[in-house]
Design a protein around this motif. Structure first.
Motif, mmCIF file in Angstrom:
data_model
loop_
_atom_site.group_PDB
_atom_site.id
_atom_site.type_symbol
_atom_site.label_atom_id
_atom_site.label_comp_id
_atom_site.label_asym_id
_atom_site.label_seq_id
_atom_site.Cartn_x
_atom_site.Cartn_y
_atom_site.Cartn_z
ATOM 1 N N ILE A 189 -11.468 65.706 64.330
ATOM 2 C CA ILE A 189 -10.436 65.576 63.290
ATOM 3 C C ILE A 189 -10.937 64.671 62.153
ATOM 4 C CG2 ILE A 189 -8.179 64.512 62.818
ATOM 5 C CD1 ILE A 189 -7.255 65.612 65.559
ATOM 6 N N LEU A 190 -11.531 63.541 62.528
ATOM 7 C CA LEU A 190 -11.985 62.591 61.491
ATOM 8 C C LEU A 190 -13.133 63.177 60.670
ATOM 9 C CD1 LEU A 190 -11.768 59.106 63.289
ATOM 10 C CD2 LEU A 190 -10.122 60.158 61.734
ATOM 11 N N LEU A 191 -14.015 63.953 61.300
ATOM 12 C CA LEU A 191 -15.082 64.616 60.531
ATOM 13 C C LEU A 191 -14.465 65.579 59.520
ATOM 14 C CD1 LEU A 191 -17.766 65.343 63.272
ATOM 15 C CD2 LEU A 191 -18.103 63.918 61.256
ATOM 16 N N GLU A 192 -13.455 66.337 59.982
ATOM 17 C CA GLU A 192 -12.801 67.287 59.083
ATOM 18 C C GLU A 192 -12.126 66.555 57.914
ATOM 19 O OE1 GLU A 192 -13.062 70.494 59.096
ATOM 20 O OE2 GLU A 192 -11.735 70.731 57.360
ATOM 21 N N LEU A 193 -11.589 65.373 58.194
ATOM 22 C CA LEU A 193 -10.911 64.603 57.139
ATOM 23 C C LEU A 193 -11.905 63.877 56.227
ATOM 24 C CD1 LEU A 193 -7.920 63.084 59.191
ATOM 25 C CD2 LEU A 193 -7.833 64.961 57.544
ATOM 26 N N GLY A 194 -13.192 63.944 56.583
ATOM 27 C CA GLY A 194 -14.212 63.354 55.713
ATOM 28 C C GLY A 194 -14.535 61.896 56.003
ATOM 29 N N PHE A 195 -14.168 61.425 57.191
ATOM 30 C CA PHE A 195 -14.504 60.043 57.560
ATOM 31 C C PHE A 195 -15.934 59.967 58.095
ATOM 32 C CE2 PHE A 195 -9.887 59.875 57.600
ATOM 33 C CZ PHE A 195 -9.635 58.637 57.045
ATOM 34 N N THR A 196 -16.505 58.749 58.059
ATOM 35 C CA THR A 196 -17.847 58.526 58.588
ATOM 36 C C THR A 196 -17.742 58.033 60.042
ATOM 37 O OG1 THR A 196 -17.869 56.216 57.912
ATOM 38 C CG2 THR A 196 -18.648 57.815 56.294
ATOM 39 N N PRO A 197 -18.843 58.111 60.811
ATOM 40 C CA PRO A 197 -18.798 57.606 62.193
ATOM 41 C C PRO A 197 -18.362 56.144 62.299
ATOM 42 C CG PRO A 197 -20.717 58.993 61.891
ATOM 43 C CD PRO A 197 -20.102 58.844 60.530
ATOM 44 N N LYS A 198 -18.833 55.285 61.404
ATOM 45 C CA LYS A 198 -18.434 53.863 61.464
ATOM 46 C C LYS A 198 -16.923 53.725 61.230
ATOM 47 C CE LYS A 198 -22.210 51.031 61.695
ATOM 48 N NZ LYS A 198 -22.717 51.831 62.837
ATOM 49 N N GLN A 199 -16.392 54.559 60.325
ATOM 50 C CA GLN A 199 -14.939 54.540 60.122
ATOM 51 C C GLN A 199 -14.224 55.002 61.388
ATOM 52 O OE1 GLN A 199 -14.929 56.979 56.546
ATOM 53 N NE2 GLN A 199 -14.422 55.228 55.265
ATOM 54 N N GLY A 200 -14.898 55.882 62.153
ATOM 55 C CA GLY A 200 -14.330 56.339 63.418
ATOM 56 C C GLY A 200 -14.158 55.182 64.391
ATOM 57 N N LYS A 201 -15.136 54.267 64.419
ATOM 58 C CA LYS A 201 -15.022 53.081 65.276
ATOM 59 C C LYS A 201 -13.849 52.227 64.795
ATOM 60 C CE LYS A 201 -16.906 50.419 68.520
ATOM 61 N NZ LYS A 201 -18.337 50.285 68.491
ATOM 62 N N GLY A 202 -13.783 52.064 63.466
ATOM 63 C CA GLY A 202 -12.674 51.282 62.891
ATOM 64 C C GLY A 202 -11.329 51.909 63.205
ATOM 65 N N PHE A 203 -11.277 53.235 63.177
ATOM 66 C CA PHE A 203 -10.044 53.964 63.477
ATOM 67 C C PHE A 203 -9.523 53.572 64.859
ATOM 68 C CE2 PHE A 203 -7.847 57.374 65.607
ATOM 69 C CZ PHE A 203 -6.972 57.879 64.657
ATOM 70 N N PHE A 204 -10.417 53.558 65.864
ATOM 71 C CA PHE A 204 -9.952 53.256 67.225
ATOM 72 C C PHE A 204 -9.498 51.796 67.338
ATOM 73 C CE2 PHE A 204 -9.781 52.497 71.716
ATOM 74 C CZ PHE A 204 -9.315 53.702 72.230
ATOM 75 N N ILE A 205 -10.218 50.897 66.672
ATOM 76 C CA ILE A 205 -9.816 49.477 66.708
ATOM 77 C C ILE A 205 -8.398 49.342 66.150
ATOM 78 C CG2 ILE A 205 -10.286 47.172 65.766
ATOM 79 C CD1 ILE A 205 -13.297 48.029 65.657
ATOM 80 N N ILE A 206 -8.158 50.004 65.017
ATOM 81 C CA ILE A 206 -6.826 49.930 64.385
ATOM 82 C C ILE A 206 -5.762 50.534 65.298
ATOM 83 C CG2 ILE A 206 -5.427 50.830 62.469
ATOM 84 C CD1 ILE A 206 -8.096 50.714 60.783
ATOM 85 N N ALA A 207 -6.088 51.715 65.862
ATOM 86 C CA ALA A 207 -5.091 52.421 66.677
ATOM 87 C C ALA A 207 -4.751 51.673 67.961
ATOM 88 C CB ALA A 207 -5.611 53.821 67.016
ATOM 89 N N ARG A 208 -5.732 51.054 68.618
ATOM 90 C CA ARG A 208 -5.510 50.441 69.921
ATOM 91 C C ARG A 208 -4.987 49.009 69.842
ATOM 92 N NH1 ARG A 208 -6.948 51.910 75.071
ATOM 93 N NH2 ARG A 208 -6.296 53.949 74.275
ATOM 94 N N THR A 209 -5.163 48.349 68.678
ATOM 95 C CA THR A 209 -4.757 46.941 68.597
ATOM 96 C C THR A 209 -3.270 46.711 68.937
ATOM 97 O OG1 THR A 209 -6.574 46.350 67.144
ATOM 98 C CG2 THR A 209 -4.647 44.930 67.050
ATOM 99 N N PRO A 210 -2.325 47.563 68.488
ATOM 100 C CA PRO A 210 -0.927 47.322 68.924
ATOM 101 C C PRO A 210 -0.796 47.326 70.449
ATOM 102 C CG PRO A 210 -0.981 48.929 67.145
ATOM 103 C CD PRO A 210 -2.413 48.698 67.547
ATOM 104 N N GLY A 211 -1.505 48.231 71.103
ATOM 105 C CA GLY A 211 -1.470 48.279 72.570
ATOM 106 C C GLY A 211 -2.028 47.004 73.175
ATOM 107 N N LEU A 212 -3.126 46.516 72.622
ATOM 108 C CA LEU A 212 -3.740 45.290 73.157
ATOM 109 C C LEU A 212 -2.824 44.087 72.944
ATOM 110 C CD1 LEU A 212 -7.467 45.780 72.042
ATOM 111 C CD2 LEU A 212 -6.529 45.985 74.356
#
Ligand SMILES: CC(C)(COP(=O)(O)OP(=O)(O)OC[C@H]1O[C@@H](n2cnc3c(N)ncnc32)[C@H](O)[C@@H]1OP(=O)(O)O)[C@@H](O)C(=O)NCCC(=O)NCCS
Length: 246
Positions: A189-212
Motif C-alpha cells: 500500500i505504501l509503495l502504491e502511495l509513493g512512500f519510501t522504505p524509511k517512511q515505511g519504518k516511520g509509519f509503523f512507529i507512528i501507528a504503534r505508539t498509541p498502543g505502546l
C-alpha cells in the motif's frame, strides 16, 4: 547555527505545515491526513486518506505479547517514566516486528517475477519480508480486513497484486502456507502511495505508539513492580548457542 527545513514554520497567529495553515488542518483535517501531509509533503486524495487511515488502525496494537509491548512493559515495571518505557517499545521494532514494512518495501520494489523471487529465496533460504507470522499460520486476519477496505474504495495496486502473487507462489513451491502478513500488505500500500522504505519504518512507529502508550500506562497503573520471568520458564543449557547469524 543555520538549519533548513521544508516541514513547518511558526508565523504570526498560526503555524504552517508543508504549506498548509495549522488552523485549517485543526478545522478540517483528520489525524491520518495530517500525518500523510507531514510525511509526504502533500495532502492525500479522499481514497488515499481512507486507505492510509485504515492501514494505521490495522497495526495500532497487537496485544501485550508482542516484542515491543513486552519491552515497554518490562522497562515500565523496572520503575521508569512513560517516555522511557514507550521509547523502549519503539526500540524493539525491528526487521521481524514492525520494521518488516521497510524491508518488504525494498524487497517488493526489486521483484521482477514472483515465481523467480520465491524460487531463489527458498533455494538460498533467505527471509521473505512481509510473509509469515508467529501466531497466524494460515492467514493474518488483518490482511483480509484491510484488503476489504481496499476493494470497497476501489484502491488497486500492482504492488498488492505482487504481494498476493508471492503468497500463492510460496504455497505452491514450498507446499506450505507462509501467509502475507499485515506488514507485507502495508508495504504494498505504501509503495502504491509513493512512500519510501524509511517512511515505511516511520509509519509503523507512528501507528504503534498509541498502543505502546496504552500498554505502558496499564502496566504502571495496574501491575506491581518488578516483572521477572518465572524460573520454570528458563532452561539452563550449560553450553553456548550455535546460531550462525549471531
Ligand atoms: C514472523 C516470523 C519470524 C515467524 O517465524 P516462525 O514462527 O518461525 O515461522 P513458522 O514456524 O511458521 O515457519 C514455517 C516455515 O516457514 C519458513 N518461513 C517462515 N516465514 C518465512 C519467511 N518470511 N521467509 C522465508 N521462510 C519463512 C520457516 O523457515 C519454516 O521453514 P521450514 O518449515 O522449512 O523449517 C517469520 O515468518 C519471518 O521472519 N517473517 C518475515 C518478517 C516479517 O514479515 N515480520 C512481520 C510479522 S507481522
Amino acid at each position: 547555527m543555520k538549519f533548513n527545513t521544508s516541514i513547518s514554520k511558526i508565523v504570526p497567529g498560526d503555524h504552517i505545515i508543508r504549506g498548509q495553515a495549522l488552523s485549517a488542518l485543526i478545522a478540517e483535517s483528520s489525524f491520518a491526513e495530517s500525518i500523510y501531509l507531514l510525511l509526504k509533503g502533500g495532502k492525500p486524495s479522499a481514497t488515499q486518506a481512507v486507505i492510509f487511515q485504515a492501514a494505521l488502525v490495522s497495526v495500532i496494537d497487537h496485544g501485550m505479547g508482542t516484542a515491543s509491548s513486552m519491552a515497554a512493559r518490562f522497562v515500565a515495571s523496572g520503575g521508569n517514566s512513560v517516555n522511557a518505557s514507550v521509547a523502549a517499545g519503539v526500540i524493539a521494532l525491528g526487521d521481524y516486528h514492525g520494521g518488516a514494512i521497510e524491508k518488504a518495501m525494498k524487497q517488493f520494489a526489486g521483484i521482477v517475477s514472483a515465481k523467480e523471487f520465491v524460487a531463489k529465496a527458498l533455494q538460498e533460504k533467505t527471509t521473505m519480508y512481509g510473509f509469515g507470522h508467529k501466531i497466524y499460520k494460515d492467514a493474518d486476519p488483518r490482511v483480509g480486513q484491510l484488503l476489504q477496505v481496499c476493494a470497497r474504495e476501489s484502491f488497486t495496486s500492482p504492488f498488492i497484486d505482487l504481494a498476493l502473487a508471492v503468497e500463492t507462489e510460496i504455497a505452491s513451491q514450498k507446499g506450505k502456507k507462509i501467509p502475507l502478513n499485515i506488514d507485507g500488505l502495508i508495504a504494498g500500500i505504501l509503495l502504491e502511495l509513493g512512500f519510501t522504505p524509511k517512511q515505511g519504518k516511520g509509519f509503523f512507529i507512528i501507528a504503534r505508539t498509541p498502543g505502546l502508550v496504552a500498554q505502558v500506562l496499564e502496566e504502571l497503573q495496574t501491575e506491581e513492580p518488578v516483572r521477572r520471568i518465572d524460573e520454570e520458564e528458563i532452561t539452563y543449557t550449560g553450553s553456548l548457542p550455535n546460531r550462525s547469524n549471531t
